[in-house]
Design a protein around this motif. Structure first.
Motif, mmCIF file in Angstrom:
data_model
loop_
_atom_site.group_PDB
_atom_site.id
_atom_site.type_symbol
_atom_site.label_atom_id
_atom_site.label_comp_id
_atom_site.label_asym_id
_atom_site.label_seq_id
_atom_site.Cartn_x
_atom_site.Cartn_y
_atom_site.Cartn_z
ATOM 1 N N ASN A 45 0.458 -1.197 0.037
ATOM 2 C CA ASN A 45 -0.109 -0.260 0.062
ATOM 3 C C ASN A 45 0.743 0.950 0.091
ATOM 4 O O ASN A 45 1.166 1.286 1.072
ATOM 5 N N ASP A 75 -1.636 -1.434 -4.067
ATOM 6 C CA ASP A 75 -2.837 -0.747 -3.368
ATOM 7 C C ASP A 75 -2.536 -0.150 -3.134
ATOM 8 O O ASP A 75 -1.934 1.337 -3.198
ATOM 9 N N ASN A 96 -5.544 -4.127 -6.736
ATOM 10 C CA ASN A 96 -6.280 -3.106 -5.188
ATOM 11 C C ASN A 96 -6.433 -1.529 -5.020
ATOM 12 O O ASN A 96 -5.517 -0.900 -5.241
ATOM 13 N N ASP A 160 -15.359 -6.398 -2.152
ATOM 14 C CA ASP A 160 -15.014 -5.275 -0.875
ATOM 15 C C ASP A 160 -16.065 -4.138 -0.864
ATOM 16 O O ASP A 160 -15.946 -3.486 -1.503
ATOM 17 N N GLY A 195 -10.126 -5.162 4.344
ATOM 18 C CA GLY A 195 -10.186 -4.130 5.185
ATOM 19 C C GLY A 195 -10.688 -4.496 6.403
ATOM 20 O O GLY A 195 -11.261 -3.596 7.306
ATOM 21 N N ASN A 198 -9.431 -1.756 9.474
ATOM 22 C CA ASN A 198 -10.496 -0.427 8.966
ATOM 23 C C ASN A 198 -11.658 -0.412 10.557
ATOM 24 O O ASN A 198 -11.589 0.947 10.952
ATOM 25 N N ARG A 208 -7.828 -2.686 20.109
ATOM 26 C CA ARG A 208 -8.380 -3.037 18.606
ATOM 27 C C ARG A 208 -7.926 -4.264 17.676
ATOM 28 O O ARG A 208 -8.783 -4.711 17.478
ATOM 29 N N ILE A 228 -7.966 -8.811 4.752
ATOM 30 C CA ILE A 228 -6.508 -7.679 4.725
ATOM 31 C C ILE A 228 -6.364 -7.273 6.497
ATOM 32 O O ILE A 228 -7.464 -7.371 7.279
HETATM 33 N N1 THG Z 1 -9.996 -2.401 1.761
HETATM 34 C C1 THG Z 1 -9.319 -2.556 0.242
HETATM 35 N N2 THG Z 1 -7.921 -2.846 0.748
HETATM 36 C C2 THG Z 1 -7.552 -1.643 1.747
HETATM 37 C C3 THG Z 1 -8.337 -1.201 2.759
HETATM 38 C C4 THG Z 1 -9.839 -1.785 2.410
HETATM 39 N N3 THG Z 1 -6.379 -1.234 1.914
HETATM 40 C C5 THG Z 1 -6.014 -0.187 3.276
HETATM 41 C C6 THG Z 1 -6.562 -0.516 4.184
HETATM 42 N N4 THG Z 1 -7.683 -0.682 3.609
HETATM 43 C C7 THG Z 1 -5.884 -2.065 4.731
HETATM 44 N N5 THG Z 1 -4.679 -2.080 4.946
HETATM 45 C C8 THG Z 1 -4.230 -1.616 6.618
HETATM 46 C C9 THG Z 1 -2.905 -1.036 6.758
HETATM 47 C C10 THG Z 1 -3.199 -0.693 8.202
HETATM 48 C C11 THG Z 1 -3.833 -0.194 8.788
HETATM 49 C C12 THG Z 1 -4.576 -1.266 8.626
HETATM 50 C C13 THG Z 1 -5.098 -1.075 7.125
HETATM 51 C C14 THG Z 1 -3.796 0.482 10.567
HETATM 52 N N6 THG Z 1 -2.466 0.258 10.831
HETATM 53 C C15 THG Z 1 -2.039 1.266 11.969
HETATM 54 C C16 THG Z 1 -2.535 2.555 12.310
HETATM 55 O O1 THG Z 1 -2.868 3.338 11.366
HETATM 56 O O2 THG Z 1 -2.487 2.688 13.338
HETATM 57 C C17 THG Z 1 -0.879 0.658 12.553
HETATM 58 C C18 THG Z 1 0.365 1.623 11.629
HETATM 59 C C19 THG Z 1 2.167 0.809 11.295
HETATM 60 O O3 THG Z 1 1.572 0.014 10.598
HETATM 61 O O4 THG Z 1 1.899 1.157 12.146
HETATM 62 O O5 THG Z 1 -4.743 0.310 11.043
HETATM 63 O O6 THG Z 1 -10.903 -1.816 3.890
HETATM 64 N N7 THG Z 1 -9.485 -3.398 -0.210
#
Ligand code: THG
Length: 292
Positions: A45, A75, A96, A160, A195, A198, A208, A228
């Motif tokens: 991503n 992504d 994606n 999705d 995802g 989310n 979480r 994911i």
């Molecule tokens: N659908 C699809 N693709 C996607 C999403 C989706 N790609 C992006 C996302 N949603 C899924 N990926 C994540 C990646 C990280 C986090 C949540 C979703 C996350 N990370 C923490 C934070 O931001 O607080 C920690 C960050 C870190 O790694 O330090 O929550 O819905 N097709």
């Protein structure tokens, strides 16, 4: 269950700067760790990356494939970045994602065919976020029809429904669960994906995992095919691969509205039951729902 690791993403405090500076080492270390954790795909991503995506994505695909044999999910909304990445992918990749916006459909759907990729169909409509499960169904039919027209079979489409945070509109959280139960009838053969993290976006770190895992069980019950996820959530993998039957069972009972004697459960099971109540809207969300 197919798990796609979310950890290589531009929002991360270590990965974001490494991507910007083209520092391979921390990214490769994370990719190795994700691979060792037992996931089936790596999501890469890079965010919208409008300016540099076309060279960032192929660089990233290259360094990842030096250390991992897993197939990749590319992504970004940058179409050129997707194509430049696809050119290098050794295994069949997933795009994606592709939403219903006309320019997205026109530019990105042909890449699925051209590179023999699979695709995530993101149910983001021309008017933005779908309001409920029915609107998600309408978008699905629309998107699948357009993909089929180009010769993309349902088996290559991962739908999705767009998971939104529990701190937002609760009806959207329940709509995704409801939609999961409808997908097989309206688009037979299509896969599903969410995802997962989310749902807990914006909640304190220690809360979480239980939100993600409980929601996971609820979606799995309605046929969820893939997610994911945080590659390093061991308990989530235990759930995904059938090693937590007691948790799955109490979550199902709570979903059915059974009046459960909380005193008969372990502390962990109680937490899952309480979390189902929050995720179904039976209890109000706050950061202290496990304590009441
Ligand atoms: N659908 C699809 N693709 C996607 C999403 C989706 N790609 C992006 C996302 N949603 C899924 N990926 C994540 C990646 C990280 C986090 C949540 C979703 C996350 N990370 C923490 C934070 O931001 O607080 C920690 C960050 C870190 O790694 O330090 O929550 O819905 N097709």
């Amino acid at each position: 269950m197919i798990l796609i690791a979310e950890n290589i993403n531009v929002m991360s405090q270590t990965i974001g700067p490494a991507l910007k500076e083209r520092k391979a080492e921390p990214i490769q270390a994370l990719a190795k760790a994700e691979t060792a954790a037992g996931v089936q795909y790596l999501d890469l991503n890079i965010g919208p990356s409008k300016k540099f995506g076309h060279e960032l994505m192929p660089w990233l695909v290259g360094i990842i494939q030096e250390v991992s044999d897993l197939p990749l999910s590319l992504d970004t909304t940058n179409v050129v970045a997707i194509e430049e990445g696809l050119k290098l992918c050794k295994k069949r990749a997933i795009i994606n994602s592709i939403s219903l916006q006309p320019e997205r459909i026109e530019q990105t759907l042909p890449l699925v065919k051209k590179y023999n990729a699979e695709m995530i169909g993101l149910l983001w409509g021309v008017d933005g976020m779908p309001r409920d499960a029915n609107e998600r169904c309408m978008h699905t039919v629309d998107l699948v029809y357009k993909a089929n027209e180009l010769g993309i079979p349902n088996e290559d489409i991962w739908i999705d429904p767009i998971v939104t945070p529990i701190s937002g509109e609760i009806n959207q959280v329940t709509a995704c669960v409801e939609f999961m139960g409808m997908l097989a009838d309206i688009a037979p053969g299509c896969k599903s994906i969410v995802g997962l993290s989310n749902v807990s976006n914006g909640t304190p770190d220690h809360l979480r995992p239980i939100l993600n895992r409980t929601y996971f069980i609820m979606l799995m019950r309605n046929g969820l095919y893939s997610a994911i996820v945080d590659a390093f959530d061991k308990e989530m993998q235990d759930i995904a691969f059938g090693r937590k039957p007691n948790l799955v069972s109490v979550v199902h009972r709570a979903m059915d509205g059974e009046s459960i004697d909380l005193a008969s459960l372990t502390k962990e099971e109680r937490d899952y039951v309480k979390t189902v109540r929050v995720l179904t809207g039976q209890a109000l969300f706050s950061n202290s729902w496990l304590e009441v």
